[in-house]
Design a protein around this motif. Structure first.
Motif, PDB file in Angstrom:
ATOM      1  N   SER A   1       0.819  -1.114   0.048  1.00 56.57           N
ATOM      2  CA  SER A   1      -0.117   0.017   0.021  1.00 56.57           C
ATOM      3  C   SER A   1       1.031   1.300  -0.010  1.00 56.57           C
ATOM      4  O   SER A   1       0.541   2.344  -0.708  1.00 56.57           O
ATOM      5  N   ILE A   2       1.968   1.390   0.783  1.00 61.78           N
ATOM      6  CA  ILE A   2       2.788   2.328   0.794  1.00 61.78           C
ATOM      7  C   ILE A   2       3.419   2.578  -0.502  1.00 61.78           C
ATOM      8  O   ILE A   2       3.466   3.635  -0.969  1.00 61.78           O
TER       9      ILE A   2
ATOM     10  N   PHE B   1       1.838   6.602  -6.846  1.00 63.38           N
ATOM     11  CA  PHE B   1       0.409   7.374  -7.117  1.00 63.38           C
ATOM     12  C   PHE B   1       0.924   8.969  -7.106  1.00 63.38           C
ATOM     13  O   PHE B   1       0.619   9.875  -7.859  1.00 63.38           O
ATOM     14  N   ILE B   2       1.530   9.344  -5.888  1.00 57.52           N
ATOM     15  CA  ILE B   2       2.112  10.725  -5.800  1.00 57.52           C
ATOM     16  C   ILE B   2       2.892  11.227  -6.875  1.00 57.52           C
ATOM     17  O   ILE B   2       2.916  12.222  -7.113  1.00 57.52           O
ATOM     18  N   ALA B   3       3.963  10.295  -7.158  1.00 61.94           N
ATOM     19  CA  ALA B   3       5.107  10.513  -8.098  1.00 61.94           C
ATOM     20  C   ALA B   3       4.311  10.772  -9.345  1.00 61.94           C
ATOM     21  O   ALA B   3       4.577  11.671 -10.199  1.00 61.94           O
ATOM     22  N   SER B   4       3.347   9.885  -9.752  1.00 61.31           N
ATOM     23  CA  SER B   4       2.581  10.146 -11.088  1.00 61.31           C
ATOM     24  C   SER B   4       2.012  11.288 -10.872  1.00 61.31           C
ATOM     25  O   SER B   4       1.604  11.954 -12.285  1.00 61.31           O
TER      26      SER B   4
END
Length: 155
Positions: A5-6, A12-15
């Motif tokens: 999950s991490i 997700f944050i990087a994308s």
């Protein structure tokens, strides 16, 4: 389970950061392109609406060169376009026998009652002492991309 999950959250944050960066670059590029197209549209509009004709007629015996005895070349130019034109020597390019005449040597006077060079109005363009001898010569007037050539002979 928690490490998956991490790692998904980090991806997700990087994308999202990459997508925001790309969107910012594209937005800036599209704005620059839009401004360039608008500027070019105005220039093309000025060019299309500009038309001038040299109406000096050397064949009628009208004086073109050295009319007042000071060696000036005098051209009468009519605005046959649809827009008002600048009647300033620094905005009109004049070539005499393919030699560019400096703006300081070119004076423009609107004939008639107007102070501005409207459609169908005539200006007198005087080129200071181009130093012409006898024979065939040509003068080219360039304004907003419109070019007119006047050929004349000095006896």
């Amino acid at each position: 389970m928690a490490s998956v999950s991490i790692s998904h959250m980090i991806l997700f944050i990087a994308s999202m950061v990459i997508a925001a960066s790309v969107a910012g670059v594209f937005t800036s590029s599209v704005n620059d392109l839009s401004n360039a197209i608008a500027d070019q549209g105005l220039e093309v509009s000025d060019s299309v609406r500009t038309d001038v004709e040299v109406i000096s007629d050397n064949g009628t015996g009208a004086c073109v060169y050295n009319c007042s005895g000071n060696g000036n070349l005098t051209l009468l130019v009519k605005n046959t376009g649809t827009q008002q034109l600048p009647a300033r020597g620094d905005l009109i390019d004049v070539l005499v026998n393919n030699q560019f005449q400096p703006p300081g040597d070119v004076s423009v006077t609107v004939l008639g009652d107007d102070d501005v060079w409207r459609s169908n109005a005539v200006v007198r363009i005087e080129i200071a002492e181009p130093g012409l001898g006898s024979g065939d010569h040509r003068a080219k007037v360039i304004l907003n991309g419109d070019e007119e050539v006047f050929e004349f002979r000095i006896p």
